[in-house]
Design a protein around this motif. Structure first.
Motif, mmCIF file in Angstrom:
data_model
loop_
_atom_site.group_PDB
_atom_site.id
_atom_site.type_symbol
_atom_site.label_atom_id
_atom_site.label_comp_id
_atom_site.label_asym_id
_atom_site.label_seq_id
_atom_site.Cartn_x
_atom_site.Cartn_y
_atom_site.Cartn_z
ATOM 1 N N GLU A 86 0.844 -1.210 0.000
ATOM 2 C CA GLU A 86 0.000 0.000 0.000
ATOM 3 C C GLU A 86 0.873 1.251 0.000
ATOM 4 O OE1 GLU A 86 -3.227 0.512 -0.232
ATOM 5 O OE2 GLU A 86 -4.254 -1.264 0.503
ATOM 6 N N ASP A 87 1.909 1.257 0.844
ATOM 7 C CA ASP A 87 2.806 2.413 0.923
ATOM 8 C C ASP A 87 3.526 2.661 -0.397
ATOM 9 O OD1 ASP A 87 2.064 2.791 3.556
ATOM 10 O OD2 ASP A 87 3.880 1.871 4.388
ATOM 11 N N MET A 88 4.027 1.595 -1.028
ATOM 12 C CA MET A 88 4.760 1.756 -2.282
ATOM 13 C C MET A 88 3.844 2.189 -3.424
ATOM 14 S SD MET A 88 7.826 1.487 -1.400
ATOM 15 C CE MET A 88 8.261 2.057 -3.012
ATOM 16 N N LEU A 89 2.588 1.784 -3.379
ATOM 17 C CA LEU A 89 1.653 2.191 -4.435
ATOM 18 C C LEU A 89 1.420 3.701 -4.448
ATOM 19 C CD1 LEU A 89 -0.860 -0.765 -4.423
ATOM 20 C CD2 LEU A 89 0.530 -0.004 -6.365
ATOM 21 N N ASP A 90 1.706 4.365 -3.328
ATOM 22 C CA ASP A 90 1.602 5.835 -3.294
ATOM 23 C C ASP A 90 2.559 6.478 -4.291
ATOM 24 O OD1 ASP A 90 -0.350 5.780 -1.336
ATOM 25 O OD2 ASP A 90 1.065 6.112 0.313
ATOM 26 N N PHE A 91 3.616 5.754 -4.661
ATOM 27 C CA PHE A 91 4.621 6.283 -5.582
ATOM 28 C C PHE A 91 4.391 5.839 -7.024
ATOM 29 C CE2 PHE A 91 6.594 5.981 -1.393
ATOM 30 C CZ PHE A 91 6.987 7.303 -1.209
ATOM 31 N N ALA A 92 3.380 5.038 -7.256
ATOM 32 C CA ALA A 92 3.098 4.509 -8.602
ATOM 33 C C ALA A 92 2.466 5.578 -9.485
ATOM 34 C CB ALA A 92 2.178 3.295 -8.499
ATOM 35 N N TRP A 93 2.572 5.346 -10.797
ATOM 36 C CA TRP A 93 1.955 6.239 -11.784
ATOM 37 C C TRP A 93 0.446 6.020 -11.781
ATOM 38 C CZ3 TRP A 93 2.678 10.390 -14.593
ATOM 39 C CH2 TRP A 93 1.843 10.635 -15.685
#
Length: 107
Positions: free
Chosen positions: A69-76
């Motif tokens: 969930e945290d890493m998806l904050d950085f996704a396009w």
């Protein structure tokens, strides 16, 4: 062996067999599927293996853990419901027929 369909942003489809136990990201990497960069090699330390899971598969996958969930904050352009990191999805026989679509770009 489960078959997974990867759809590039331009609509090009790649359906490949992925061995049970690998991740969806490793399946893309091992089959030279463009659109999944996987810069961190599957450590859930980037968002460059981001995909949109086809709507009818969202509920069939294990839930996202906090790190994903945290890493998806950085996704396009993440979609709160359909976005997943392919390094976090382990291939099982139950994933036969999974369809994922790559975003326009990876960050």
């Amino acid at each position: 062996m489960p078959k997974i369909t990867y759809i590039e942003h331009n609509g090009t489809e790649h359906t490949v067999e992925v061995p049970v136990g690998l991740t969806v990201m490793e399946g893309a990497r091992d089959n030279n599927i463009p659109g999944i960069e996987a810069d961190c090699g599957g450590a859930c330390a980037c968002s460059t293996c981001h995909v949109y899971v086809r709507e009818d598969w969202v509920e069939k996958l294990p839930p996202k853990e906090a790190m994903e969930e945290d890493m998806l904050d950085f996704a396009w352009q993440p979609d709160p419901k359909r976005s997943r990191l392919t390094c976090q999805i382990k291939v099982t026989e139950e994933l036969d027929g999974l369809v994922v679509q790559m975003p326009e770009r990876q960050i």
